[in-house]
Design a protein around this motif. Sequence first.
Motif, short mmCIF file in Angstrom:
data_model
loop_
_atom_site.label_atom_id
_atom_site.label_comp_id
_atom_site.label_asym_id
_atom_site.label_seq_id
_atom_site.Cartn_x
_atom_site.Cartn_y
_atom_site.Cartn_z
N GLY A 88 0.79 -1.23 0.00
CA GLY A 88 0.00 0.00 0.00
C GLY A 88 0.82 1.27 0.00
N THR A 89 2.15 1.15 0.10
CA THR A 89 2.97 2.35 0.15
C THR A 89 3.70 2.60 -1.17
OG1 THR A 89 4.92 1.20 1.01
CG2 THR A 89 3.36 2.01 2.63
N ASP A 90 3.24 1.94 -2.23
CA ASP A 90 3.92 2.06 -3.53
C ASP A 90 3.95 3.51 -4.04
OD1 ASP A 90 3.93 -1.06 -4.37
OD2 ASP A 90 2.07 -0.50 -3.35
N GLY A 91 2.85 4.23 -3.82
CA GLY A 91 2.78 5.61 -4.27
C GLY A 91 3.81 6.47 -3.54
N HIS A 92 3.97 6.21 -2.27
CA HIS A 92 4.96 6.98 -1.50
C HIS A 92 6.36 6.70 -2.01
CE1 HIS A 92 1.41 6.68 1.14
NE2 HIS A 92 1.73 7.93 1.43
N LEU A 93 6.64 5.44 -2.30
CA LEU A 93 7.97 5.11 -2.84
C LEU A 93 8.18 5.82 -4.16
CD1 LEU A 93 10.60 3.52 -2.70
CD2 LEU A 93 9.44 1.61 -3.85
N ALA A 94 7.14 5.84 -5.00
CA ALA A 94 7.28 6.50 -6.31
C ALA A 94 7.56 7.99 -6.13
CB ALA A 94 6.01 6.28 -7.13
N LEU A 95 6.89 8.61 -5.16
CA LEU A 95 7.15 10.04 -4.92
C LEU A 95 8.59 10.23 -4.44
CD1 LEU A 95 3.89 11.29 -3.12
CD2 LEU A 95 4.51 11.50 -5.53
N GLY A 96 9.06 9.33 -3.59
CA GLY A 96 10.44 9.42 -3.10
C GLY A 96 11.43 9.29 -4.25
N ILE A 97 11.19 8.32 -5.12
CA ILE A 97 12.08 8.15 -6.29
C ILE A 97 12.04 9.41 -7.15
CG2 ILE A 97 12.47 6.81 -8.39
CD1 ILE A 97 11.16 4.41 -6.96
N VAL A 101 -0.52 -3.61 -7.16
CA VAL A 101 -0.33 -2.25 -6.66
C VAL A 101 -1.66 -1.54 -6.41
CG1 VAL A 101 0.52 0.02 -7.34
CG2 VAL A 101 1.89 -2.00 -7.83
N GLN A 102 -2.62 -1.76 -7.31
CA GLN A 102 -3.84 -0.95 -7.26
C GLN A 102 -4.91 -1.53 -6.34
OE1 GLN A 102 -6.53 -1.78 -10.41
NE2 GLN A 102 -5.96 -3.80 -9.65
N ARG A 103 -4.57 -2.55 -5.56
CA ARG A 103 -5.59 -3.16 -4.70
C ARG A 103 -5.67 -2.54 -3.32
NH1 ARG A 103 -4.49 -9.11 -6.51
NH2 ARG A 103 -5.83 -9.19 -8.34
N GLN A 108 -3.91 6.34 -6.93
CA GLN A 108 -2.88 7.38 -6.79
C GLN A 108 -1.48 6.76 -6.89
OE1 GLN A 108 -3.59 10.55 -6.81
NE2 GLN A 108 -5.79 10.11 -6.80
N SER A 109 -1.34 5.56 -6.35
CA SER A 109 -0.04 4.89 -6.43
C SER A 109 0.34 4.63 -7.88
CB SER A 109 -0.08 3.57 -5.67
OG SER A 109 -0.21 3.79 -4.30
N VAL A 110 -0.62 4.13 -8.67
CA VAL A 110 -0.32 3.85 -10.08
C VAL A 110 0.01 5.14 -10.81
CG1 VAL A 110 -1.28 2.97 -12.25
CG2 VAL A 110 -1.63 1.70 -10.14
N ARG A 111 -0.73 6.21 -10.52
CA ARG A 111 -0.41 7.49 -11.16
C ARG A 111 1.03 7.90 -10.84
NH1 ARG A 111 -3.78 12.71 -10.80
NH2 ARG A 111 -2.45 13.14 -12.58
N PRO A 161 -0.72 13.24 -8.43
CA PRO A 161 -0.69 11.90 -7.81
C PRO A 161 -0.35 12.04 -6.33
CG PRO A 161 0.71 11.96 -9.77
CD PRO A 161 0.27 13.37 -9.50
N ASN A 162 -1.27 11.72 -5.49
CA ASN A 162 -1.07 11.99 -4.07
C ASN A 162 -1.66 10.89 -3.20
OD1 ASN A 162 -0.62 13.11 -1.61
ND2 ASN A 162 -2.00 14.85 -1.86
N PRO A 163 -0.86 9.87 -2.95
CA PRO A 163 -1.38 8.80 -2.08
C PRO A 163 -1.51 9.31 -0.65
CG PRO A 163 0.92 8.40 -2.64
CD PRO A 163 0.54 9.68 -3.32
#
Lengths: 682, 228
Positions: A217-226, A295-297, A303-306, A548-550
């Motif tokens: 569930g934290t995939d979006g946060h990781l993407a923002l960090g990257i 990821v999207q579940r 937001q994570s996928v975005r 995109p804002n998880p």
Amino acid sequence: MTIYHNICPADCFASCRLLTKVQNGRIVEIKGDPKDPYTGGKLCAKGYAQLEKVYSPERILQPLKQLEKGSGKWEVISWEKALREIATILVRIKEEYGDLLPVCLSKYLGTMGLQSKSVEAFFHSLGPVTTILGTPCEATGMDALNLNYGSYKKPPPEDMVNSRLILIWGANPAWTAIHQMASILDAQENGSQIVVIDPVFTATAARSDHYFQIRPGTDGHLALGIAKILVSEDLLDHEFLNNYTTGWPKYRDFLKKVDLDEVASLTGIPLPKIHKLAHLYGTAKPATIWIGIGVQRGLTGGQSVRAIDALAALTGNIGKAGGNVHYLSYDQILQAGDHAQYHTPYQKIHPSHRHLGLDWYTRLDSLDPPLKFLWVAGRNPVSQDPDSTAVKEALKEIETVVVADQFLTSTAQMADYFLPVSSPFEHEDVIISFWHYGVGMNEKAIPPLGESRSDFAIMNGLVNILHELKPGLSTFPSLENEGEWLESQLSLEAYDMLGISDYRELAKSYSRIKLPSVPWQDYQFPTSSRKYEFYSRTAENLGLPPLPNPSPQVSSSSSYPFRLLVVRSYATLNSQFYNLQLPRSLLKKPFLLIHPQVGRLINLREGDIVKIYNQMGEIEMYISFSLSIPQDLVVTWMGVVDRNGKEINSLVSFSETDLGEISFGSRGFAYNNCFVNLTRVG
Amino acid sequence: MRLGMVIDLDKCIGCRTCAVVCKSHNAQPPGTWWNRVFTPGSDYHQNAVGEEGNLLMTFLPVSCQMCDNAPCEKVCPVGATFTDDKGVVLIDFERCIGCRYCIAACPYNVRQFNWEDPKKVKERAGYKEDYQYGYPADVRDEDGRLVYTPNRPVGTVEKCTFCFQYTSQGKNPACVDACPSKARIFGDLDDPNSEVSRLIRERQAFRLKEELGTNPKVYYLPASKPNR
């Protein structure tokens, strides 16, 4: 001995072409077709179990009527009687309500065959009915990509071999797409880096060059960090950002507020590893991302996928061979009939129908007119939808439930009428792959076993009786057989693309629907700004975050400290194949995987029986220790039933994701938002 | 000619397709597996082993190792287990008396016993239309020994034959053709130019329990990638 050409109709990436050997009216062997350009003739364990599926002792070959739903008191009934009773019920509803709004169809991808789209066609031929929109599968992620690009396009699967880096985010192809795994290993042999992000150390992760274990569930946060690291180290494609995107400055400002230490603590991935990941993806050219369904579940899966997809825009990997993002495509379905587009973003919404979302079974009481009649085909909602108990209750409440299937699934057990469907080897069919766009057909290798019938034959039989009882109630075309139906199920363009003049030529044609080999090469994005959108006005207008804002994640509590992940296993396909001896013996008993440290804490040994419980209820499974999963996670297989026959989804409460309604009319299921506790039994 | 197999553990993804295809082609009754895929270090398939931060997951497909110096053959009191002229270890189902010495002797645990008539086991499974699966005919070697039959007699021992019904006609064993990862390679170990010989030469091929001196003709190429 005769060899027939077939294609596996399962909801799967590969849509494998099969060669079916028939001797004395019996199938003696099913094998891969070596001419299949995607599989090269290789099947999976499930594919080789297709043969057992045809002749399985559990297959039902006669129509049945149940005296009371869920009672198991079934009586054999003739087709004529079953269909006449069903038709009479439809006529009665029409007379009582003036229309057929109390009538509803629940159908999904139990088969991908275009032949079975005749079921949708029948229900749409009844005038206004109730339609269930949405999909339990990919809707959330599709909406996310729709917001970013304005549409849905992905490269063909072979394009991965052009990638210098393949980032597999929340997918496990070693289990669910073995042919793609083979080409990923080929790419690796040729020097491409394979990177896997997954909460579970999977067989795919084990074959990767770099693995990152992420908290679900934290995939979006990781993407923002990257993204923040990509910006701060200027690993960006400024030309793409300046010319073909909108909202980039706003996104850059938004990323400034991202706290990398917080990202590290949320995701469970130490900061140096996040830097490494950003470097890997930011410097390999071209690099591709395969976003899995996992990821999207979550509650903010969209937001994570975005946010993940935005990484491709930042690094300019969009529109390039070996780049882009792999998810799912629907453009190939535009070459099939209207009914095939049901449950896709291209579905035609009938304004006179009543539309319900995936939450239909949670709000039966509020429906006016009520639901009186439900037809379930190619679907097993009791097993696959969240809150199995609620689905069962809903089925009990509906006066008449018809289930058409090959087996007495957990949904079929709640039916009034069970109609036996023929196997894919027993009727003609056409299948279009959603992954590689290949189009193949099922020849009729053997006659339907017992009294089973194809979906088309069932609907056709019902229509004939309806015409007699109440002419004009259905406008379903009068056709002789599946063949006539299939003739109209491919567009004229499709016939041209495939180089055929008759669908029967598909048996020996290995063509595909032609879609661009590199999507977005022209940078023409059909969003409102005509650009790739970091900042989406469409989202804003819908009251969704424009960037995109998880949001912060729901996490475990002291009452329910473990998150339950229910994943697709290598030996089964959702709830399919689980009832067969071959795949089931590979999985042995219903196992729950837990970290050994958790076992030590609650005094469990390998093989012990454990009660898994939460506010929804409890089930009992066997324990197996696995270092593949973190300590706050427990994992089992989709479609699994516990040692007392109870569905795993009876523990999963109904909750929605954040996206899905733009493309599909209903948000997705947040399956991964499920927390449980464990205690030893005995 | 000495037939042998090379299994590339770098390529094996643990999908067990080979186990299933073997079972169906060789008509193994419910409960019998000639060909299995393990996750070394874990009881349950596909679980990681190792330690946090340094996890590993490799797979090990195991079927008859086709030993040149086969302990099962040595202990067989009636000569039912024998090695043919291509080096394939086979069982003559008409000679086997079911003493199961071979099961005790095999260091690889690949031999299985027919406690019941397989035909009855399959009947009990209740397949529709008396359905039978697998290669349907008896197969005898040049000396007339019954080395394959779809339902092995009750009280006999069975195991992988390198798919004698196919390989005796120059084809590949079913598992080799079916492997989606192309992890299995089959060929003549005596031919220095065969792919199996080349791979054994060029990669650090090993065999299971080599120290026992069984001298198997199934070779494994070790998993070598950094994260594995």
